[in-house]
Design a protein around this motif. Sequence first.
Motif, PDB file in Angstrom:
ATOM      1  N   ARG A 151      -2.054  -0.179 -19.308  1.00 33.44           N
ATOM      2  CA  ARG A 151      -2.506  -1.499 -18.835  1.00 33.44           C
ATOM      3  C   ARG A 151      -1.342  -2.298 -18.275  1.00 33.44           C
ATOM      4  NH1 ARG A 151      -5.844  -3.331 -23.909  1.00 33.44           N
ATOM      5  NH2 ARG A 151      -3.897  -4.460 -24.047  1.00 33.44           N
ATOM      6  N   ALA A 152      -0.190  -2.211 -18.910  1.00 25.25           N
ATOM      7  CA  ALA A 152       0.975  -2.975 -18.443  1.00 25.25           C
ATOM      8  C   ALA A 152       1.374  -2.545 -17.027  1.00 25.25           C
ATOM      9  CB  ALA A 152       2.151  -2.791 -19.398  1.00 25.25           C
ATOM     10  N   LEU A 153       1.433  -1.242 -16.783  1.00 22.84           N
ATOM     11  CA  LEU A 153       1.772  -0.754 -15.455  1.00 22.84           C
ATOM     12  C   LEU A 153       0.692  -1.138 -14.449  1.00 22.84           C
ATOM     13  CD1 LEU A 153       3.584   0.842 -13.535  1.00 22.84           C
ATOM     14  CD2 LEU A 153       2.388   2.926 -14.277  1.00 22.84           C
ATOM     15  N   LEU A 154      -0.566  -1.010 -14.845  1.00 24.54           N
ATOM     16  CA  LEU A 154      -1.670  -1.378 -13.959  1.00 24.54           C
ATOM     17  C   LEU A 154      -1.596  -2.856 -13.588  1.00 24.54           C
ATOM     18  CD1 LEU A 154      -4.300  -0.835 -12.466  1.00 24.54           C
ATOM     19  CD2 LEU A 154      -5.510  -1.210 -14.638  1.00 24.54           C
ATOM     20  N   GLN A 155      -1.292  -3.706 -14.545  1.00 24.30           N
ATOM     21  CA  GLN A 155      -1.212  -5.140 -14.261  1.00 24.30           C
ATOM     22  C   GLN A 155      -0.113  -5.469 -13.259  1.00 24.30           C
ATOM     23  OE1 GLN A 155      -1.169  -6.614 -18.301  1.00 24.30           O
ATOM     24  NE2 GLN A 155      -3.344  -7.122 -18.187  1.00 24.30           N
ATOM     25  N   VAL A 156       0.998  -4.739 -13.309  1.00 25.29           N
ATOM     26  CA  VAL A 156       2.065  -4.925 -12.317  1.00 25.29           C
ATOM     27  C   VAL A 156       1.514  -4.621 -10.926  1.00 25.29           C
ATOM     28  CG1 VAL A 156       4.253  -3.967 -11.462  1.00 25.29           C
ATOM     29  CG2 VAL A 156       3.987  -4.499 -13.894  1.00 25.29           C
ATOM     30  N   HIS A 157       0.823  -3.498 -10.800  1.00 26.84           N
ATOM     31  CA  HIS A 157       0.274  -3.102  -9.504  1.00 26.84           C
ATOM     32  C   HIS A 157      -0.832  -4.062  -9.037  1.00 26.84           C
ATOM     33  CE1 HIS A 157       2.726   0.414  -9.160  1.00 26.84           C
ATOM     34  NE2 HIS A 157       2.285   0.902 -10.315  1.00 26.84           N
ATOM     35  N   LEU A 158      -1.665  -4.504  -9.950  1.00 24.88           N
ATOM     36  CA  LEU A 158      -2.731  -5.442  -9.587  1.00 24.88           C
ATOM     37  C   LEU A 158      -2.158  -6.774  -9.106  1.00 24.88           C
ATOM     38  CD1 LEU A 158      -5.290  -4.690 -12.415  1.00 24.88           C
ATOM     39  CD2 LEU A 158      -5.666  -4.359  -9.956  1.00 24.88           C
ATOM     40  N   ARG A 159      -1.088  -7.248  -9.745  1.00 28.69           N
ATOM     41  CA  ARG A 159      -0.448  -8.496  -9.298  1.00 28.69           C
ATOM     42  C   ARG A 159       0.075  -8.358  -7.871  1.00 28.69           C
ATOM     43  NH1 ARG A 159       1.116  -9.039 -14.686  1.00 28.69           N
ATOM     44  NH2 ARG A 159       3.093  -7.973 -14.399  1.00 28.69           N
ATOM     45  N   LYS A 160       0.695  -7.213  -7.575  1.00 28.26           N
ATOM     46  CA  LYS A 160       1.216  -6.991  -6.221  1.00 28.26           C
ATOM     47  C   LYS A 160       0.083  -6.908  -5.206  1.00 28.26           C
ATOM     48  CE  LYS A 160       5.535  -4.990  -7.664  1.00 28.26           C
ATOM     49  NZ  LYS A 160       6.637  -4.155  -7.301  1.00 28.26           N
ATOM     50  N   LEU A 161      -0.990  -6.217  -5.554  1.00 35.45           N
ATOM     51  CA  LEU A 161      -2.143  -6.128  -4.653  1.00 35.45           C
ATOM     52  C   LEU A 161      -2.782  -7.493  -4.445  1.00 35.45           C
ATOM     53  CD1 LEU A 161      -3.659  -2.817  -6.033  1.00 35.45           C
ATOM     54  CD2 LEU A 161      -2.933  -3.191  -3.657  1.00 35.45           C
ATOM     55  N   GLU A 162      -2.857  -8.289  -5.504  1.00 33.01           N
ATOM     56  CA  GLU A 162      -3.443  -9.622  -5.397  1.00 33.01           C
ATOM     57  C   GLU A 162      -2.545 -10.535  -4.553  1.00 33.01           C
ATOM     58  OE1 GLU A 162      -6.114 -12.466  -8.232  1.00 33.01           O
ATOM     59  OE2 GLU A 162      -4.437 -11.432  -9.189  1.00 33.01           O
ATOM     60  N   LEU A 165       0.804  -1.218   0.000  1.00 32.39           N
ATOM     61  CA  LEU A 165       0.000   0.000   0.000  1.00 32.39           C
ATOM     62  C   LEU A 165       0.842   1.275   0.000  1.00 32.39           C
ATOM     63  CD1 LEU A 165      -2.795  -1.105   2.458  1.00 32.39           C
ATOM     64  CD2 LEU A 165      -3.015  -0.725  -0.012  1.00 32.39           C
ATOM     65  N   ALA A 166       2.148   1.155   0.143  1.00 30.05           N
ATOM     66  CA  ALA A 166       3.029   2.322   0.198  1.00 30.05           C
ATOM     67  C   ALA A 166       3.387   2.836  -1.190  1.00 30.05           C
ATOM     68  CB  ALA A 166       4.291   1.988   0.990  1.00 30.05           C
ATOM     69  N   ASN A 167       2.440   2.770  -2.100  1.00 32.94           N
ATOM     70  CA  ASN A 167       2.647   3.218  -3.472  1.00 32.94           C
ATOM     71  C   ASN A 167       1.402   3.986  -3.906  1.00 32.94           C
ATOM     72  OD1 ASN A 167       2.107   2.785  -6.486  1.00 32.94           O
ATOM     73  ND2 ASN A 167       4.284   2.338  -6.315  1.00 32.94           N
ATOM     74  N   PRO A 168       1.540   5.213  -4.384  1.00 39.34           N
ATOM     75  CA  PRO A 168       0.362   6.012  -4.755  1.00 39.34           C
ATOM     76  C   PRO A 168      -0.517   5.355  -5.824  1.00 39.34           C
ATOM     77  CG  PRO A 168       2.386   7.323  -4.926  1.00 39.34           C
ATOM     78  CD  PRO A 168       2.791   5.931  -4.562  1.00 39.34           C
ATOM     79  N   HIS A 169       0.100   4.680  -6.800  1.00 39.72           N
ATOM     80  CA  HIS A 169      -0.705   4.017  -7.837  1.00 39.72           C
ATOM     81  C   HIS A 169      -1.573   2.927  -7.218  1.00 39.72           C
ATOM     82  CE1 HIS A 169       0.896   6.009 -11.334  1.00 39.72           C
ATOM     83  NE2 HIS A 169       2.141   5.651 -11.037  1.00 39.72           N
ATOM     84  N   ARG A 170      -0.996   2.138  -6.314  1.00 38.81           N
ATOM     85  CA  ARG A 170      -1.765   1.051  -5.714  1.00 38.81           C
ATOM     86  C   ARG A 170      -2.863   1.593  -4.798  1.00 38.81           C
ATOM     87  NH1 ARG A 170       3.373  -1.528  -6.449  1.00 38.81           N
ATOM     88  NH2 ARG A 170       4.157  -1.129  -4.361  1.00 38.81           N
TER      89      ARG A 170
END
Length: 111
Positions: free
Chosen positions: A48-59, A18-23
Amino acid sequence: MSLPMPTGDGLVLALATLANPHRLRVVAALVRERNYVSELARELGISRALLQVHLRKLEHAGLVTSQLELSPDGKAMKFYEVTRFHLDLTPESVANAVRTLSPRQSEKGTP
Protein backbone atom coordinates in the motif's frame (compact mmCIF):
# COMPACT_ATOMS: atom_id res chain seq x y z
CA MET A 1 -14.00 14.25 -18.45
CA SER A 2 -11.12 14.44 -20.88
CA LEU A 3 -7.95 16.40 -20.36
CA PRO A 4 -7.10 18.85 -23.13
CA MET A 5 -3.83 18.46 -24.99
CA PRO A 6 -1.32 19.47 -22.33
CA THR A 7 1.07 22.37 -22.54
CA GLY A 8 4.71 21.51 -22.96
CA ASP A 9 5.16 21.33 -19.19
CA GLY A 10 2.04 19.19 -18.86
CA LEU A 11 3.25 16.84 -21.57
CA VAL A 12 6.62 16.45 -19.83
CA LEU A 13 4.83 15.72 -16.55
CA ALA A 14 2.39 13.22 -18.10
CA LEU A 15 5.10 11.35 -20.01
CA ALA A 16 7.47 11.29 -17.02
CA THR A 17 4.66 10.03 -14.80
CA LEU A 18 3.65 7.29 -17.23
CA ALA A 19 7.28 6.22 -17.77
CA ASN A 20 7.05 3.80 -14.85
CA PRO A 21 5.75 0.21 -15.16
CA HIS A 22 3.96 0.34 -11.78
CA ARG A 23 2.09 3.50 -12.75
CA LEU A 24 1.15 2.00 -16.12
CA ARG A 25 -0.26 -1.02 -14.28
CA VAL A 26 -2.20 1.25 -11.92
CA VAL A 27 -3.78 3.11 -14.84
CA ALA A 28 -4.60 -0.19 -16.57
CA ALA A 29 -6.27 -1.54 -13.41
CA LEU A 30 -8.26 1.66 -12.88
CA VAL A 31 -9.51 1.61 -16.48
CA ARG A 32 -11.40 -1.57 -15.58
CA GLU A 33 -12.96 -0.05 -12.46
CA ARG A 34 -12.40 2.53 -9.78
CA ASN A 35 -10.92 1.04 -6.67
CA TYR A 36 -9.62 1.78 -3.18
CA VAL A 37 -6.00 1.56 -2.11
CA SER A 38 -6.03 -1.73 -0.17
CA GLU A 39 -7.88 -3.66 -2.87
CA LEU A 40 -5.80 -2.14 -5.65
CA ALA A 41 -2.56 -3.00 -3.80
CA ARG A 42 -3.70 -6.63 -3.46
CA GLU A 43 -4.69 -6.75 -7.13
CA LEU A 44 -1.33 -5.38 -8.27
CA GLY A 45 0.76 -7.30 -5.76
CA ILE A 46 2.52 -4.25 -4.30
CA SER A 47 2.53 -2.68 -0.87
CA ARG A 48 0.00 0.00 0.00
CA ALA A 49 2.82 2.41 0.81
CA LEU A 50 4.43 1.97 -2.61
CA LEU A 51 1.04 2.17 -4.32
CA GLN A 52 0.23 5.42 -2.53
CA VAL A 53 3.48 6.97 -3.81
CA HIS A 54 2.50 6.07 -7.37
CA LEU A 55 -1.10 7.22 -6.91
CA ARG A 56 0.07 10.62 -5.61
CA LYS A 57 2.26 11.07 -8.69
CA LEU A 58 -0.56 10.04 -11.02
CA GLU A 59 -2.96 12.39 -9.23
CA HIS A 60 -0.45 15.27 -9.35
CA ALA A 61 -0.17 14.78 -13.12
CA GLY A 62 -3.97 14.84 -13.43
CA LEU A 63 -4.14 11.26 -14.70
CA VAL A 64 -6.22 9.92 -11.80
CA THR A 65 -8.58 11.46 -9.27
CA SER A 66 -9.54 10.37 -5.79
CA GLN A 67 -12.57 10.63 -3.60
CA LEU A 68 -12.88 9.85 0.10
CA GLU A 69 -15.96 7.78 0.94
CA LEU A 70 -17.32 6.13 4.06
CA SER A 71 -17.88 2.38 4.02
CA PRO A 72 -21.09 0.98 5.55
CA ASP A 73 -19.15 0.30 8.77
CA GLY A 74 -17.97 3.93 8.94
CA LYS A 75 -14.42 3.39 7.72
CA ALA A 76 -12.95 6.08 5.45
CA MET A 77 -11.87 4.67 2.09
CA LYS A 78 -10.10 6.58 -0.64
CA PHE A 79 -11.27 5.53 -4.10
CA TYR A 80 -9.26 6.28 -7.23
CA GLU A 81 -10.35 6.43 -10.83
CA VAL A 82 -8.75 7.26 -14.14
CA THR A 83 -9.21 10.72 -15.58
CA ARG A 84 -9.97 10.36 -19.27
CA PHE A 85 -6.93 11.56 -21.19
CA HIS A 86 -5.64 11.41 -24.72
CA LEU A 87 -2.08 12.20 -25.70
CA ASP A 88 -1.62 12.67 -29.43
CA LEU A 89 2.11 12.15 -29.87
CA THR A 90 3.29 13.17 -33.27
CA PRO A 91 6.35 15.17 -34.24
CA GLU A 92 4.02 18.12 -34.86
CA SER A 93 2.27 17.86 -31.48
CA VAL A 94 5.65 17.68 -29.75
CA ALA A 95 6.83 20.76 -31.68
CA ASN A 96 3.66 22.62 -30.62
CA ALA A 97 4.13 21.56 -26.99
CA VAL A 98 7.75 22.74 -26.99
CA ARG A 99 6.60 26.25 -27.83
CA THR A 100 4.67 26.32 -24.53
CA LEU A 101 7.44 24.99 -22.27
CA SER A 102 8.19 27.23 -19.34
CA PRO A 103 11.70 28.72 -19.44
CA ARG A 104 12.74 26.45 -16.59
CA GLN A 105 11.69 23.31 -18.50
CA SER A 106 13.29 24.54 -21.72
CA GLU A 107 16.65 24.92 -20.00
CA LYS A 108 16.68 21.36 -18.68
CA GLY A 109 18.67 18.93 -20.76
CA THR A 110 17.81 15.30 -21.19
CA PRO A 111 19.21 13.08 -18.47
